[in-house]
Motif scaffolding. Structure first.
Motif, PDB file in Angstrom:
ATOM      1  N   ALA A   4      22.897  32.661  -3.308  1.00 42.35           N
ATOM      2  CA  ALA A   4      21.729  31.817  -3.064  1.00 42.35           C
ATOM      3  C   ALA A   4      21.734  30.618  -4.008  1.00 42.35           C
ATOM      4  CB  ALA A   4      20.454  32.631  -3.247  1.00 42.35           C
ATOM      5  N   ARG A   5      22.110  30.838  -5.256  1.00 44.62           N
ATOM      6  CA  ARG A   5      22.167  29.752  -6.227  1.00 44.62           C
ATOM      7  C   ARG A   5      23.243  28.741  -5.832  1.00 44.62           C
ATOM      8  NH1 ARG A   5      22.775  32.025 -11.990  1.00 44.62           N
ATOM      9  NH2 ARG A   5      22.173  33.795 -10.772  1.00 44.62           N
ATOM     10  N   THR A   8      22.058  26.739  -2.848  1.00 43.10           N
ATOM     11  CA  THR A   8      21.079  25.736  -3.275  1.00 43.10           C
ATOM     12  C   THR A   8      21.769  24.549  -3.934  1.00 43.10           C
ATOM     13  OG1 THR A   8      19.421  27.455  -3.611  1.00 43.10           O
ATOM     14  CG2 THR A   8      19.040  25.340  -4.720  1.00 43.10           C
ATOM     15  N   VAL A  11      23.656  22.474  -1.225  1.00 42.82           N
ATOM     16  CA  VAL A  11      22.731  21.657  -0.436  1.00 42.82           C
ATOM     17  C   VAL A  11      22.225  20.487  -1.278  1.00 42.82           C
ATOM     18  CG1 VAL A  11      20.444  21.652   0.657  1.00 42.82           C
ATOM     19  CG2 VAL A  11      22.062  23.488   1.149  1.00 42.82           C
ATOM     20  N   GLY A  12      21.921  20.748  -2.534  1.00 42.43           N
ATOM     21  CA  GLY A  12      21.457  19.680  -3.417  1.00 42.43           C
ATOM     22  C   GLY A  12      22.503  18.607  -3.627  1.00 42.43           C
ATOM     23  N   PHE A  38      22.977  18.907 -10.430  1.00 42.07           N
ATOM     24  CA  PHE A  38      23.414  20.105  -9.739  1.00 42.07           C
ATOM     25  C   PHE A  38      24.791  20.607 -10.169  1.00 42.07           C
ATOM     26  CE2 PHE A  38      20.308  18.161  -6.916  1.00 42.07           C
ATOM     27  CZ  PHE A  38      19.450  19.241  -6.735  1.00 42.07           C
TER      28      PHE A  38
END
Length: 80
Positions: A4-5, A8, A11-12, A38
């Motif tokens: 999940a990290r 994220t 996507v960032g 990021f």
């Protein structure tokens, strides 16, 4: 949790690069610094950021959570 990290962060980074390209085309101004926040997420090792594990001396029972302590200060035994 790690997946999940990573998702994220991916996507960032993709979003910030898209904004950078649009800003470059519209304003003729490169703004690649938007991706910088990021980058640490992509290179962070598994387990970093969580609380350090407790290490224990098998001889005397000494315990510590300090990662730099690898041996018991009382008798020099390597901690488990």
């Amino acid at each position: 949790m790690v997946a999940a990290r990573l998702a994220t962060a991916a996507v960032g980074v993709a979003g910030s690069l898209a904004v950078s390209v649009v800003a470059w085309q519209v304003f003729d101004l490169p703004v690649f610094v938007l991706a910088v926040p990021f980058v640490p997420f992509l290179f962070r090792r598994r387990g970093e950021g969580s609380s350090p594990r407790t290490r224990r001396c098998p001889e005397c029972g000494f315990t510590t959570r300090t990662p730099s302590v690898t041996h018991c200060p009382h008798d020099g035994t390597e901690l488990d």
